[in-house]
Design a protein around this motif. Structure first.
Motif: not given
Length: 199
Positions: A143-166
C-alpha cells in the motif's frame, strides 16, 4: 496537581504526595516532541529515601513512562531528600536494540515498503526484548512506496524515526498486557476541537 504513583516491578506502589513519607512534588515537566523527545521530569522532596529503581513506571495523562536510570538524591538536611527523577516514554526501550538487517538483505540498505521495514524493526526489538513488541495499525503490504533505507550502526529508535520521516507518518506506542504495540498513523495523538490563542 493530580497524584502521581510510582509502580514498582514487584507490584508495590509509592505515591509521590504522601503524608507517611512527608513527600511532595516541587516541580514536574513533560517534554514531548514529534518523532523525538518523550519524557517526564519530576522534582520530589521527601523526609525518607524513596525506593525508585530502574523499570519503575508512572502514568501521566494516560501515557506510561519508565525510569531508565537511577536518580541521584541530594540530602539537604536530617530529614530532607531532594530528587530529580526522569521517566522516559516507551519508545526509549527501542534504543537498547541495535538494528540488524534480515538475512536476505544486501549491504547496509534494505529495499521494502513501509510495512516491510517496520516488520524488520519489530523483529529486531524482539531480539533484545523477546515477545514484548507487536506491530499494530500499519498500511498493508504494497500500500506504500518501496524505498531503500540505510541502517548501518543505528538503533531501532533512530531507524523508526527515519522510517516515519521518509514516509511522512507518525508512530504511537501503546502498552498492552506484557507487551507494547507500535501503531503507525498519519497523525498520532489527539486532536482537540478547541483553539488556543495568546497575545
Amino acid at each position: 496537581m493530580e497524584q502521581i504513583i510510582i509502580h514498582h516491578a514487584d507490584g508495590s506502589e509509592t505515591p509521590l504526595f504522601s503524608r507517611k513519607n512527608v513527600s511532595g512534588i516541587s516541580k514536574a515537566t513533560q517534554k514531548t516532541a514529534l518523532l523525538s523527545d518523550d519524557a517526564v521530569t519530576i522534582g520530589v522532596s521527601s523526609a525518607v529515601p524513596l525506593p525508585v529503581g530502574i523499570g519503575d513506571r508512572i502514568e501521566v495523562y494516560g501515557r506510561t513512562y519508565k525510569a531508565n536510570q537511577l536518580p541521584q538524591p541530594t540530602k539537604n538536611g536530617q530529614r530532607r531528600f531532594e530528587y530529580d527523577i526522569t521517566f522516559e516514554g516507551l519508545q526509549y526501550d527501542l534504543i537498547d536494540a541495535q538494528y540488524k538487517l534480515p538475512p536476505d538483505a544486501y549491504g547496509d540498505t534494505y529495499y521494502s515498503d513501509l510495512r516491510g521495514h517496520l516488520t524488520v524493526l519489530v523483529w529486531n526489538a524482539n531480539r533484545v526484548q523477546p515477545n514484548k513488541w507487536h506491530l499494530g495499525d500499519c498500511p498493508a503490504t504494497g500500500a506504500t512506496a518501496y524505498k531503500n533505507i540505510n541502517t548501518a550502526s543505528r538503533n531501532c529508535l533512530q531507524v523508526l524515526q527515519d522510517i516515519c520521516s521518509e514516509w511522512g507518518v507518525e508512530f504511537e506506542i501503546t502498552p498492552g498486557d506484557g507487551f507494547n504495540t507500535l501503531n503507525i498513523k498519519e497523525k498520532a495523538g489527539i486532536t482537540h476541537p478547541f483553539t488556543l490563542r495568546y497575545g
